[in-house]
Design a protein around this motif. Structure first.
Motif, PDB file in Angstrom:
ATOM      1  N   PRO A 144       9.561   5.451 -10.556  1.00  0.00           N
ATOM      2  CA  PRO A 144       8.559   4.442 -10.177  1.00  0.00           C
ATOM      3  C   PRO A 144       7.181   4.666 -10.810  1.00  0.00           C
ATOM      4  CG  PRO A 144       9.838   5.068  -8.263  1.00  0.00           C
ATOM      5  CD  PRO A 144      10.253   6.000  -9.375  1.00  0.00           C
ATOM      6  N   THR A 145       6.771   5.898 -10.977  1.00  0.00           N
ATOM      7  CA  THR A 145       5.461   6.177 -11.588  1.00  0.00           C
ATOM      8  C   THR A 145       5.449   5.737 -13.047  1.00  0.00           C
ATOM      9  OG1 THR A 145       5.118   8.024 -10.083  1.00  0.00           O
ATOM     10  CG2 THR A 145       3.761   7.977 -12.079  1.00  0.00           C
ATOM     11  N   GLU A 146       6.526   6.025 -13.774  1.00  0.00           N
ATOM     12  CA  GLU A 146       6.609   5.618 -15.182  1.00  0.00           C
ATOM     13  C   GLU A 146       6.672   4.094 -15.306  1.00  0.00           C
ATOM     14  OE1 GLU A 146       8.992   9.322 -17.207  1.00  0.00           O
ATOM     15  OE2 GLU A 146      10.113   7.973 -15.887  1.00  0.00           O
ATOM     16  N   VAL A 147       7.400   3.447 -14.415  1.00  0.00           N
ATOM     17  CA  VAL A 147       7.481   1.986 -14.423  1.00  0.00           C
ATOM     18  C   VAL A 147       6.089   1.402 -14.192  1.00  0.00           C
ATOM     19  CG1 VAL A 147       8.360  -0.033 -13.171  1.00  0.00           C
ATOM     20  CG2 VAL A 147       9.903   1.846 -13.761  1.00  0.00           C
ATOM     21  N   ARG A 148       5.386   1.903 -13.189  1.00  0.00           N
ATOM     22  CA  ARG A 148       4.043   1.405 -12.883  1.00  0.00           C
ATOM     23  C   ARG A 148       3.113   1.589 -14.082  1.00  0.00           C
ATOM     24  NH1 ARG A 148       2.745   4.225  -8.613  1.00  0.00           N
ATOM     25  NH2 ARG A 148       3.220   2.626  -7.094  1.00  0.00           N
ATOM     26  N   GLN A 149       3.165   2.755 -14.707  1.00  0.00           N
ATOM     27  CA  GLN A 149       2.298   3.019 -15.858  1.00  0.00           C
ATOM     28  C   GLN A 149       2.595   2.071 -17.011  1.00  0.00           C
ATOM     29  OE1 GLN A 149      -0.108   4.690 -14.081  1.00  0.00           O
ATOM     30  NE2 GLN A 149      -0.549   5.235 -16.190  1.00  0.00           N
ATOM     31  N   ARG A 150       3.860   1.772 -17.264  1.00  0.00           N
ATOM     32  CA  ARG A 150       4.215   0.854 -18.349  1.00  0.00           C
ATOM     33  C   ARG A 150       3.763  -0.570 -18.039  1.00  0.00           C
ATOM     34  NH1 ARG A 150       9.706   2.915 -21.222  1.00  0.00           N
ATOM     35  NH2 ARG A 150       9.104   5.107 -21.284  1.00  0.00           N
ATOM     36  N   THR A 185       0.814  -1.218   0.000  1.00  0.00           N
ATOM     37  CA  THR A 185       0.000   0.000   0.000  1.00  0.00           C
ATOM     38  C   THR A 185       0.846   1.266   0.000  1.00  0.00           C
ATOM     39  OG1 THR A 185      -0.128  -0.099   2.412  1.00  0.00           O
ATOM     40  CG2 THR A 185      -1.960  -1.085   1.177  1.00  0.00           C
ATOM     41  N   GLY A 186       2.164   1.104   0.006  1.00  0.00           N
ATOM     42  CA  GLY A 186       3.052   2.265  -0.016  1.00  0.00           C
ATOM     43  C   GLY A 186       2.809   3.131  -1.237  1.00  0.00           C
ATOM     44  N   GLU A 187       2.982   4.434  -1.070  1.00  0.00           N
ATOM     45  CA  GLU A 187       2.656   5.397  -2.123  1.00  0.00           C
ATOM     46  C   GLU A 187       3.338   5.084  -3.452  1.00  0.00           C
ATOM     47  OE1 GLU A 187       3.269  10.140  -2.971  1.00  0.00           O
ATOM     48  OE2 GLU A 187       3.101   9.463  -0.899  1.00  0.00           O
ATOM     49  N   ARG A 188       4.623   4.727  -3.426  1.00  0.00           N
ATOM     50  CA  ARG A 188       5.350   4.472  -4.675  1.00  0.00           C
ATOM     51  C   ARG A 188       5.627   2.988  -4.898  1.00  0.00           C
ATOM     52  NH1 ARG A 188       8.812   9.469  -6.219  1.00  0.00           N
ATOM     53  NH2 ARG A 188      10.296   7.896  -6.889  1.00  0.00           N
ATOM     54  N   ALA A 189       5.037   2.143  -4.076  1.00  0.00           N
ATOM     55  CA  ALA A 189       5.228   0.697  -4.226  1.00  0.00           C
ATOM     56  C   ALA A 189       4.470   0.179  -5.440  1.00  0.00           C
ATOM     57  CB  ALA A 189       4.734  -0.021  -2.972  1.00  0.00           C
ATOM     58  N   ILE A 190       4.991  -0.870  -6.022  1.00  0.00           N
ATOM     59  CA  ILE A 190       4.276  -1.559  -7.091  1.00  0.00           C
ATOM     60  C   ILE A 190       3.717  -2.829  -6.458  1.00  0.00           C
ATOM     61  CG2 ILE A 190       4.504  -2.763  -9.293  1.00  0.00           C
ATOM     62  CD1 ILE A 190       6.646  -0.627  -9.993  1.00  0.00           C
ATOM     63  N   SER A 191       2.413  -2.894  -6.402  1.00  0.00           N
ATOM     64  CA  SER A 191       1.709  -3.966  -5.706  1.00  0.00           C
ATOM     65  C   SER A 191       1.480  -5.137  -6.660  1.00  0.00           C
ATOM     66  CB  SER A 191       0.388  -3.409  -5.179  1.00  0.00           C
ATOM     67  OG  SER A 191      -0.379  -4.417  -4.601  1.00  0.00           O
TER      68      SER A 191
END
Length: 196
Positions: free
Chosen positions: A164-170, A45-51
């Motif tokens: 991390p945001t770009e990684v999550r979006q991809r 649930t961390g803000e920049r974590a990838i779940s």
């Protein structure tokens, strides 16, 4: 039986969950509810974590011994390849974030076994280890997360400046979806199954 008696109601939602450590019983302890969810926990649930969620990539486990074989057969009867693993947490988070982000293989994964580790010494896991003790077959989102970490490492090798945001979006944009997941976020699979 659980009874809640609030002193003052500010918001009307109550979330409660529980489970079992018995792998042959993938059932919720609150079977009468129609709204399963809100089970994604820290650190996912961390803000920049990838779940990362877990899906079934193998519905049976290679085991040794009659008792282990019987337990494995009972588990495999409720599993469907490509389906969500019964132990995988469901979103959204308690505050409404759409987690998990992505699903990866996590059911009956065979991996290298570190000599003298807890998994190598635990007699209850003997049927899950190969004859020479070099590999073990286990399950969990802890087995799914390394798949995602490996994909992220490959992404960063090509484009080291990704945040991390770009990684999550991809990961979300390239995820594999089908009719069981749908076209948008799914509370079990996130944005779909990981697709390298």
């Amino acid at each position: 039986q659980i009874r809640l008696t609030p002193q003052r109601v500010v918001h009307g939602d109550v979330h409660a969950w529980g489970g079992t450590s018995d792998p042959a019983v993938p059932a919720s302890i609150f079977p009468t509810t129609s709204d399963f969810g809100f089970t994604v926990g820290i650190p996912a649930t961390g803000e920049r974590a990838i779940s990362v969620a877990s899906f079934v990539s193998r519905a049976t486990m290679p085991v040794k011994g009659a008792k282990a074989l019987k337990a494995a057969k009972a588990v495999s009867e409720v599993l469907r390849e490509g389906g969500l693993s019964p132990f995988s947490s469901l979103g959204p988070t308690r505050i409404g974030d759409q987690r998990p982000d992505i699903a990866a293989p996590g059911q009956f994964i065979t991996a290298a076994l570190a000599a003298n580790s807890q998994l190598a010494r635990d007699s209850r896991l003997a049927s899950r280890r190969d004859a020479k003790g070099h590999y073990i077959t286990i399950q969990g989102t802890s087995m799914a997360a390394p798949f995602v970490a490996g994909v992220i490492a490959l992404m960063l090798e090509r484009e080291p400046r990704l945040d991390p945001t770009e990684v999550r979006q991809r990961l979300r944009a390239t995820a594999s979806r089908d009719e069981s997941i749908g076209r948008v976020w799914h509370r079990g699979f996130g944005y779909g199954r990981i697709d390298v």
